[in-house]
Design a protein around this motif. Sequence first.
Motif, PDB file in Angstrom:
ATOM      1  N   ALA A 269      -3.504  11.213   2.120  1.00 44.98           N
ATOM      2  CA  ALA A 269      -2.210  10.590   1.831  1.00 44.98           C
ATOM      3  C   ALA A 269      -2.311   9.075   1.868  1.00 44.98           C
ATOM      4  O   ALA A 269      -1.711   8.378   1.040  1.00 44.98           O
ATOM      5  N   SER A 270      -3.088   8.537   2.809  1.00 50.55           N
ATOM      6  CA  SER A 270      -3.224   7.079   2.901  1.00 50.55           C
ATOM      7  C   SER A 270      -3.883   6.522   1.648  1.00 50.55           C
ATOM      8  O   SER A 270      -3.513   5.447   1.171  1.00 50.55           O
ATOM      9  N   ILE A 271      -4.841   7.256   1.097  1.00 53.64           N
ATOM     10  CA  ILE A 271      -5.539   6.790  -0.104  1.00 53.64           C
ATOM     11  C   ILE A 271      -4.626   6.847  -1.318  1.00 53.64           C
ATOM     12  O   ILE A 271      -4.538   5.884  -2.094  1.00 53.64           O
ATOM     13  N   ILE A 272      -3.916   7.953  -1.500  1.00 52.81           N
ATOM     14  CA  ILE A 272      -3.006   8.054  -2.648  1.00 52.81           C
ATOM     15  C   ILE A 272      -1.918   6.986  -2.564  1.00 52.81           C
ATOM     16  O   ILE A 272      -1.594   6.325  -3.557  1.00 52.81           O
ATOM     17  N   ALA A 273      -1.338   6.810  -1.373  1.00 55.15           N
ATOM     18  CA  ALA A 273      -0.276   5.815  -1.218  1.00 55.15           C
ATOM     19  C   ALA A 273      -0.779   4.420  -1.564  1.00 55.15           C
ATOM     20  O   ALA A 273      -0.107   3.657  -2.275  1.00 55.15           O
ATOM     21  N   LYS A 274      -1.974   4.075  -1.087  1.00 50.84           N
ATOM     22  CA  LYS A 274      -2.536   2.754  -1.339  1.00 50.84           C
ATOM     23  C   LYS A 274      -2.817   2.549  -2.826  1.00 50.84           C
ATOM     24  O   LYS A 274      -2.472   1.506  -3.405  1.00 50.84           O
ATOM     25  N   VAL A 275      -3.432   3.535  -3.469  1.00 49.31           N
ATOM     26  CA  VAL A 275      -3.787   3.406  -4.887  1.00 49.31           C
ATOM     27  C   VAL A 275      -2.534   3.322  -5.751  1.00 49.31           C
ATOM     28  O   VAL A 275      -2.444   2.491  -6.668  1.00 49.31           O
ATOM     29  N   GLU A 276      -1.541   4.155  -5.473  1.00 50.76           N
ATOM     30  CA  GLU A 276      -0.318   4.151  -6.276  1.00 50.76           C
ATOM     31  C   GLU A 276       0.449   2.837  -6.112  1.00 50.76           C
ATOM     32  O   GLU A 276       0.935   2.265  -7.085  1.00 50.76           O
ATOM     33  N   ARG A 277       0.545   2.353  -4.876  1.00 47.62           N
ATOM     34  CA  ARG A 277       1.283   1.104  -4.667  1.00 47.62           C
ATOM     35  C   ARG A 277       0.538  -0.080  -5.277  1.00 47.62           C
ATOM     36  O   ARG A 277       1.151  -0.946  -5.903  1.00 47.62           O
ATOM     37  N   ASP A 278      -0.775  -0.133  -5.104  1.00 48.80           N
ATOM     38  CA  ASP A 278      -1.548  -1.228  -5.687  1.00 48.80           C
ATOM     39  C   ASP A 278      -1.397  -1.261  -7.206  1.00 48.80           C
ATOM     40  O   ASP A 278      -1.276  -2.332  -7.809  1.00 48.80           O
ATOM     41  N   ALA A 279      -1.425  -0.083  -7.831  1.00 50.50           N
ATOM     42  CA  ALA A 279      -1.275  -0.023  -9.289  1.00 50.50           C
ATOM     43  C   ALA A 279       0.093  -0.545  -9.715  1.00 50.50           C
ATOM     44  O   ALA A 279       0.219  -1.261 -10.721  1.00 50.50           O
ATOM     45  N   LEU A 280       1.118  -0.200  -8.953  1.00 53.44           N
ATOM     46  CA  LEU A 280       2.464  -0.677  -9.267  1.00 53.44           C
ATOM     47  C   LEU A 280       2.550  -2.193  -9.130  1.00 53.44           C
ATOM     48  O   LEU A 280       3.148  -2.882  -9.979  1.00 53.44           O
ATOM     49  N   MET A 281       1.929  -2.747  -8.081  1.00 57.10           N
ATOM     50  CA  MET A 281       1.963  -4.194  -7.904  1.00 57.10           C
ATOM     51  C   MET A 281       1.212  -4.912  -9.025  1.00 57.10           C
ATOM     52  O   MET A 281       1.609  -6.010  -9.440  1.00 57.10           O
ATOM     53  N   CYS A 282       0.173  -4.294  -9.551  1.00 57.18           N
ATOM     54  CA  CYS A 282      -0.526  -4.886 -10.702  1.00 57.18           C
ATOM     55  C   CYS A 282       0.360  -4.882 -11.944  1.00 57.18           C
ATOM     56  O   CYS A 282       0.290  -5.811 -12.766  1.00 57.18           O
ATOM     57  N   GLU A 283       1.205  -3.874 -12.085  1.00 57.98           N
ATOM     58  CA  GLU A 283       2.163  -3.871 -13.191  1.00 57.98           C
ATOM     59  C   GLU A 283       3.206  -4.971 -13.004  1.00 57.98           C
ATOM     60  O   GLU A 283       3.576  -5.662 -13.957  1.00 57.98           O
ATOM     61  N   TYR A 284       3.676  -5.159 -11.772  1.00 58.57           N
ATOM     62  CA  TYR A 284       4.630  -6.237 -11.502  1.00 58.57           C
ATOM     63  C   TYR A 284       4.009  -7.606 -11.785  1.00 58.57           C
ATOM     64  O   TYR A 284       4.713  -8.543 -12.173  1.00 58.57           O
ATOM     65  N   ALA A 285       2.693  -7.720 -11.583  1.00 58.30           N
ATOM     66  CA  ALA A 285       2.027  -8.998 -11.845  1.00 58.30           C
ATOM     67  C   ALA A 285       2.116  -9.394 -13.309  1.00 58.30           C
ATOM     68  O   ALA A 285       2.160 -10.581 -13.636  1.00 58.30           O
ATOM     69  N   LYS A 286       2.173  -8.418 -14.205  1.00 59.75           N
ATOM     70  CA  LYS A 286       2.316  -8.716 -15.630  1.00 59.75           C
ATOM     71  C   LYS A 286       3.715  -9.248 -15.927  1.00 59.75           C
ATOM     72  O   LYS A 286       3.898 -10.102 -16.801  1.00 59.75           O
TER      73      LYS A 286
ATOM     74  N   ASP B  63      -1.098  -9.042  -8.407  1.00 65.42           N
ATOM     75  CA  ASP B  63      -2.306  -8.244  -8.618  1.00 65.42           C
ATOM     76  C   ASP B  63      -3.349  -8.503  -7.538  1.00 65.42           C
ATOM     77  O   ASP B  63      -4.149  -7.610  -7.231  1.00 65.42           O
ATOM     78  N   SER B  64      -3.334  -9.684  -6.936  1.00 63.60           N
ATOM     79  CA  SER B  64      -4.301  -9.987  -5.875  1.00 63.60           C
ATOM     80  C   SER B  64      -3.707  -9.845  -4.479  1.00 63.60           C
ATOM     81  O   SER B  64      -4.358  -9.319  -3.573  1.00 63.60           O
ATOM     82  N   ASN B  65      -2.452 -10.289  -4.289  1.00 59.29           N
ATOM     83  CA  ASN B  65      -1.901 -10.247  -2.930  1.00 59.29           C
ATOM     84  C   ASN B  65      -1.148  -8.959  -2.616  1.00 59.29           C
ATOM     85  O   ASN B  65      -0.821  -8.699  -1.462  1.00 59.29           O
ATOM     86  N   LYS B  66      -0.852  -8.149  -3.653  1.00 57.87           N
ATOM     87  CA  LYS B  66      -0.160  -6.861  -3.504  1.00 57.87           C
ATOM     88  C   LYS B  66       1.183  -6.992  -2.779  1.00 57.87           C
ATOM     89  O   LYS B  66       1.669  -6.054  -2.162  1.00 57.87           O
ATOM     90  N   GLY B  67       1.773  -8.198  -2.861  1.00 62.72           N
ATOM     91  CA  GLY B  67       3.085  -8.418  -2.261  1.00 62.72           C
ATOM     92  C   GLY B  67       3.047  -8.991  -0.859  1.00 62.72           C
ATOM     93  O   GLY B  67       4.099  -9.323  -0.303  1.00 62.72           O
TER      94      GLY B  67
END
Length: 258
Positions: free
Chosen positions: A196-213, A221-225
């Motif tokens: 669960a920790s891995i899925i949560a981290k990967v999903e949130r990081d991907a979302l933050m990379c979308e917000y970076a656009k 994309d680098s600071n993840k919020g």
Amino acid sequence: MRTVAEIRKALQNADEEQYEVLSRALVADERKGVKSALAAARKRLDAQAAEALRLESMYATASALAGGGLAMGLDEVGRGPVAGPLTVAAVVLPDAPRIEGLNDSKQVAPAARTRMAESIKACALAWGIEFIEPHDIDAYGMSACLRTAFVQAIAAIDEQLPGVAAVLLDGNPLHIDPRERNIIKGDAKCAPIAAASIIAKVERDALMCEYAKEYPQYGFDSNKGYGSADHIEAIRTYGLTPVHRASFCHAWTQESLF
């Protein structure tokens, strides 16, 4: 007599039984290259054995806490950032196949996390992800939002897979489900919590990379919020976006430009 290069090649992928055969055959070989190759192979095999024991313990812990039944692991990421959602994942894993290298997401390299998340999703009996948005964190506070996210994640798994025997949470009790079991540092000790920790981290990081656009000034994309120096400076310069947690940013804010 076999060359050192030939012996080294034979030892590089030898399993325990093959190593023992080669080791006995080479016991009288005094060449430094041979001794070095034997030592390297022994170190590799010992590391593999230790990893197998670690992984076995992670799965055994979950099974024991669930009384041999199905165990749902949950974990969160994003409690501390000043932007982006709180993210909770829930996972139910089968006993086999095992996810090689499974561990607390912080102990897994980013590229390996992404690959592992896909493996987890592919073999999981059930999995789900819940996002609590920044405006809700501002409105209700982190503690309430954390409970809400966990309750929603549990309900989603129960709908997918009735009959889960235990709900395993990393850290201190939340008292959100009668099946709740709490494991301190559970993301490093318990297989479904680690997943669960891995899925949560990967999903949130991907979302933050979308917000970076969408908001490139903030470096999501680098600071993840999280409140890095560059991120804080961007907040001071440009104000807040809709994905910022205003209640976390009082020290640096001006009127939002978005």
